[in-house]
Write a protein that holds these residues in place. Structure first.
Motif, PDB file in Angstrom:
ATOM      1  N   SER A 148      34.526  18.614  33.388  1.00 39.92           N
ATOM      2  CA  SER A 148      33.248  18.982  32.781  1.00 39.92           C
ATOM      3  C   SER A 148      32.107  18.804  33.783  1.00 39.92           C
ATOM      4  CB  SER A 148      32.984  18.119  31.546  1.00 39.92           C
ATOM      5  OG  SER A 148      33.974  18.337  30.556  1.00 39.92           O
ATOM      6  N   PHE A 185      29.602  21.715  35.128  1.00 36.69           N
ATOM      7  CA  PHE A 185      28.157  21.527  34.999  1.00 36.69           C
ATOM      8  C   PHE A 185      27.464  21.717  36.342  1.00 36.69           C
ATOM      9  CE2 PHE A 185      24.564  18.609  35.509  1.00 36.69           C
ATOM     10  CZ  PHE A 185      23.716  19.094  34.528  1.00 36.69           C
ATOM     11  N   VAL A 194      19.263  23.046  33.067  1.00 33.96           N
ATOM     12  CA  VAL A 194      20.185  21.953  32.734  1.00 33.96           C
ATOM     13  C   VAL A 194      20.797  22.187  31.352  1.00 33.96           C
ATOM     14  CG1 VAL A 194      20.310  19.490  32.192  1.00 33.96           C
ATOM     15  CG2 VAL A 194      19.086  20.251  34.220  1.00 33.96           C
ATOM     16  N   VAL A 225      24.825  22.640  30.496  1.00 36.63           N
ATOM     17  CA  VAL A 225      25.541  21.838  29.502  1.00 36.63           C
ATOM     18  C   VAL A 225      26.221  22.747  28.482  1.00 36.63           C
ATOM     19  CG1 VAL A 225      25.255  20.169  27.622  1.00 36.63           C
ATOM     20  CG2 VAL A 225      24.063  19.822  29.792  1.00 36.63           C
ATOM     21  N   CYS A 226      25.519  23.806  28.069  1.00 37.31           N
ATOM     22  CA  CYS A 226      26.090  24.732  27.090  1.00 37.31           C
ATOM     23  C   CYS A 226      27.323  25.433  27.653  1.00 37.31           C
ATOM     24  CB  CYS A 226      25.031  25.755  26.684  1.00 37.31           C
ATOM     25  SG  CYS A 226      25.531  26.823  25.329  1.00 37.31           S
ATOM     26  N   VAL A 250      29.465  24.149  29.731  1.00 37.40           N
ATOM     27  CA  VAL A 250      30.542  23.158  29.619  1.00 37.40           C
ATOM     28  C   VAL A 250      31.116  23.154  28.202  1.00 37.40           C
ATOM     29  CG1 VAL A 250      31.100  20.700  29.746  1.00 37.40           C
ATOM     30  CG2 VAL A 250      29.595  21.724  31.460  1.00 37.40           C
ATOM     31  N   CYS A 251      30.230  23.191  27.208  1.00 39.59           N
ATOM     32  CA  CYS A 251      30.686  23.185  25.809  1.00 39.59           C
ATOM     33  C   CYS A 251      31.479  24.447  25.476  1.00 39.59           C
ATOM     34  CB  CYS A 251      29.482  23.052  24.876  1.00 39.59           C
ATOM     35  SG  CYS A 251      28.524  21.531  25.084  1.00 39.59           S
ATOM     36  N   SER A 259      24.849  24.140  21.157  1.00 35.18           N
ATOM     37  CA  SER A 259      25.852  23.328  21.851  1.00 35.18           C
ATOM     38  C   SER A 259      26.485  22.314  20.912  1.00 35.18           C
ATOM     39  CB  SER A 259      25.207  22.620  23.045  1.00 35.18           C
ATOM     40  OG  SER A 259      24.674  23.549  23.969  1.00 35.18           O
TER      41      SER A 259
END
Length: 389
Positions: free
Chosen positions: A244, A248, A281, A285-286, A288-289, A372
């Protein structure tokens, strides 16, 4: 923590050895953003080339032409006169003007008679906004003339001598309607094309890392790499966290590269650099989700590639990555609120037009966070169901 960073570093090295990864996340968005900037260079200001056909040749028609050439519209509207409707129609069809206004014969007399003959606007499917502007100007002019007539008629009905009608009419011509509707944005800065399409193309290509990450997971699973790492003292949790982190960092680097090059080379501008960083950022992160969701939904590398492609194109089409949000239908603008990239583009648009701080990025960050969170919840549920015998 050292193990997590080691796994992340290993994944990043593998991705950076892949030339396609460099092209898709770093090179392609920069090149396409550059093409956008060159294609729309010096076209940030709205212009309307309007043709006018005066078949009436009366004072009311002359007044309409004077309005179109007034100082208030100078720099926005350029007027060309044509002797016939057919000549104006040909000019519109060939792109000589964006739209044409045809003042019919008897227009002035119809105003005195109580009902104005309709002024026609010849338009083109290529210049819808300019045609709307032409219609708005003519409708506003006719409404102003009718208001002037009504004010004079009211004064005469109240007892004003008819000898004073010319003076009243002259004074009424100087009046304006008490209420006018004007479109006005909150910020004062115009939105540059590159300020929108730079981050837009960056997000479009960064979303492809969802497919990279998911495919890499199943490739390592087939090779037995995941089982060997999971059997080691580090555990599967550290493995997933490391992957992850690599996704990111890779996504954030892609977004940062596009925005930096757009600013440095093509004069993109955003009012708040911290807001740009926060949106980047949040989108990383989204990503990764979304990668985790694809892994939880599919079983093979081929399935991961297919599902991620469908997911990416659905998001970018609904989110407005290819067109300005204002140019879409209300239904699409509503659907964009269910996409993280749609929210991010709203934030970049506000930043590009001079809005700063929380006013620009507050709602977009909350929208991306909500999306997310839903993705994480669905992923957790799917993983739990998969483990249930």
């Amino acid at each position: 923590m050292r193990v997590v960073l080691a796994i992340a570093a290993k994944d990043l090295r593998q991705r950076l050895r892949d030339r396609s990864a460099w092209v898709i996340v770093f090179l392609a968005p920069v090149l396409i953003s550059a093409l956008m900037a060159l294609a729309f260079n010096n076209n940030d200001e709205f212009r309307a080339n309007l043709g006018v056909v005066d078949l009436d040749r009366g004072p009311a028609a002359t007044g309409l032409t004077q309005v179109l050439r007034s100082p208030e519209l100078e720099g926005t509207v350029h007027v060309r006169s044509y002797g016939s409707e057919s000549a104006a129609r040909q000019a519109v069809d060939t792109g000589g003007v964006h739209a044409a206004i045809v003042v019919p014969e008897g227009f002035t007399e119809s105003l005195h008679g109580g009902g104005a003959q309709p002024v026609r606007v010849l338009d083109s499917v290529d210049y819808g906004l300019q045609a709307q502007l032409a219609r708005a100007i003519t409708e506003s002019y006719v409404a102003q003339v009718n208001a002037d007539r009504l004010s004079v008629a009211t004064a005469v009905a109240a007892g004003t001598p008819k000898t004073g009608v010319p003076e009243l009419a002259a004074k009424a011509a100087l009046l304006r309607l008490p209420e006018e509707v004007r479109a006005q944005g909150l910020p004062d800065d115009p939105l540059k094309v590159i300020s929108y399409f730079g981050p837009s193309m960056g997000m479009f290509f960064v979303l492809f890392t969802v497919g990279f990450g998911a495919r890499g997971y199943f490739i390592e699973q087939q090779q037995g790499t995941l089982d060997r790492i999971a059997a080691a003292p580090v555990g599967r949790g550290a493995l997933l966290l490391g992957k992850s982190v690599s996704t990111f960092v890779y996504s954030l680097a892609g977004l940062a590269t596009v925005t930096f090059v757009s600013w440095l080379a093509f004069d993109a501008s955003w009012a708040d650099p911290l807001g740009v960083a926060a949106l980047s950022v949040a989108m990383a992160v989204c990503v990764v989700c979304l990668t985790a969701l694809v892994i939880a939904l599919v079983r093979t590398e081929q399935q991961a590639q297919g599902l991620s492609s469908i997911l990416v194109f659905a998001l970018v089409l609904l989110g407005g990555n290819f067109v300005f949000a204002s140019g879409t239908t209300p239904a699409i603008r509503t659907l964009a609120l269910f996409t993280p990239n749609g929210w991010a583009l709203r934030g970049f648009t506000d930043l590009g037009t001079g809005v700063r701080g929380w006013d620009a990025v507050g709602a977009p960050l909350l929208g991306i966070a909500a999306f997310s969170s839903v993705v994480v919840a669905v992923t957790a549920l799917l993983l739990r169901l998969r483990r249930t015998p």
